[in-house]
Design a protein around this motif. Structure first.
Motif, PDB file in Angstrom:
ATOM      1  N   ASN A  28       0.873  -1.108   0.070  1.00 21.64           N
ATOM      2  CA  ASN A  28      -0.162   0.018   0.116  1.00 21.64           C
ATOM      3  C   ASN A  28       0.864   1.364  -0.124  1.00 21.64           C
ATOM      4  O   ASN A  28       0.393   2.191  -0.824  1.00 21.64           O
ATOM      5  N   ILE A  29       1.879   1.263   0.557  1.00 21.65           N
ATOM      6  CA  ILE A  29       2.848   2.298   0.916  1.00 21.65           C
ATOM      7  C   ILE A  29       3.545   2.698  -0.668  1.00 21.65           C
ATOM      8  O   ILE A  29       3.609   3.794  -0.791  1.00 21.65           O
ATOM      9  N   GLY A  30       3.782   1.449  -0.938  1.00 16.16           N
ATOM     10  CA  GLY A  30       4.335   1.579  -2.541  1.00 16.16           C
ATOM     11  C   GLY A  30       3.567   2.160  -3.508  1.00 16.16           C
ATOM     12  O   GLY A  30       4.006   3.013  -4.340  1.00 16.16           O
ATOM     13  N   GLY A  31       2.369   1.757  -3.546  1.00 12.27           N
ATOM     14  CA  GLY A  31       1.164   2.032  -4.277  1.00 12.27           C
ATOM     15  C   GLY A  31       1.173   3.699  -4.222  1.00 12.27           C
ATOM     16  O   GLY A  31       0.939   4.211  -5.090  1.00 12.27           O
ATOM     17  N   ASP A  32       0.832   4.126  -3.003  1.00  8.53           N
ATOM     18  CA  ASP A  32       0.708   5.592  -2.576  1.00  8.53           C
ATOM     19  C   ASP A  32       1.847   6.301  -3.127  1.00  8.53           C
ATOM     20  O   ASP A  32       1.677   7.583  -3.595  1.00  8.53           O
ATOM     21  N   ALA A  36       1.818   9.350  -5.980  1.00  7.05           N
ATOM     22  CA  ALA A  36       2.259  10.932  -5.718  1.00  7.05           C
ATOM     23  C   ALA A  36       3.291  11.126  -6.651  1.00  7.05           C
ATOM     24  O   ALA A  36       3.083  12.231  -7.431  1.00  7.05           O
ATOM     25  N   VAL A  37       3.991  10.165  -6.851  1.00  8.56           N
ATOM     26  CA  VAL A  37       5.325  10.503  -7.874  1.00  8.56           C
ATOM     27  C   VAL A  37       4.609  10.792  -9.533  1.00  8.56           C
ATOM     28  O   VAL A  37       4.803  11.714 -10.000  1.00  8.56           O
ATOM     29  N   LYS A  42       3.110  14.653 -13.632  1.00  7.59           N
ATOM     30  CA  LYS A  42       2.053  15.316 -14.514  1.00  7.59           C
ATOM     31  C   LYS A  42       1.720  16.632 -14.320  1.00  7.59           C
ATOM     32  O   LYS A  42       1.492  17.521 -15.304  1.00  7.59           O
ATOM     33  N   ALA A  43       1.722  17.164 -13.144  1.00 11.04           N
ATOM     34  CA  ALA A  43       1.595  18.668 -12.622  1.00 11.04           C
ATOM     35  C   ALA A  43       2.794  19.449 -13.235  1.00 11.04           C
ATOM     36  O   ALA A  43       2.723  20.597 -13.463  1.00 11.04           O
ATOM     37  N   MET A  44       4.035  18.933 -13.278  1.00  8.39           N
ATOM     38  CA  MET A  44       5.111  19.437 -13.664  1.00  8.39           C
ATOM     39  C   MET A  44       5.131  19.555 -15.211  1.00  8.39           C
ATOM     40  O   MET A  44       5.712  20.622 -15.816  1.00  8.39           O
TER      41      MET A  44
END
Length: 81
Positions: A28-32, A36-37, A42-44
């Motif tokens: 779950n941590i890896g997926g989150d 986020a990355v 995408k935002a950049m």
């Protein structure tokens, strides 16, 4: 190797982390983290929208001048009839 981390030390560390957190929580941590990355990349890569450009222009204008000048520009001119 005196100053480096060996393969055995990494393996032991990995086993301890899996025992502490469990594989499901690590997944779950890896997926989150991956989501986020992706969102950051995408935002950049996106071009700023018209609304964002307008907000930036307004921010540049509002940084200069006194508070009274800002208030006068927000109010409509008063006319006597």
């Amino acid at each position: 190797m005196l100053g480096g981390i060996s393969l055995w030390q990494l393996a032991i560390l990995l086993v301890i982390v899996v025992l502490l957190f469990g594989t499901k929580k690590l997944r779950n941590i890896g997926g989150d983290l991956g989501g986020a990355v992706k969102g950051f990349k995408k935002a950049m890569n996106e071009e700023p929208k018209e609304e964002d450009k307008k907000i930036e222009a307004d921010a540049d204008f509002s940084d200069t001048g006194s508070a009274e000048a800002k208030e006068q520009t927000k109010e409509e001119p008063k006319t006597d009839k």
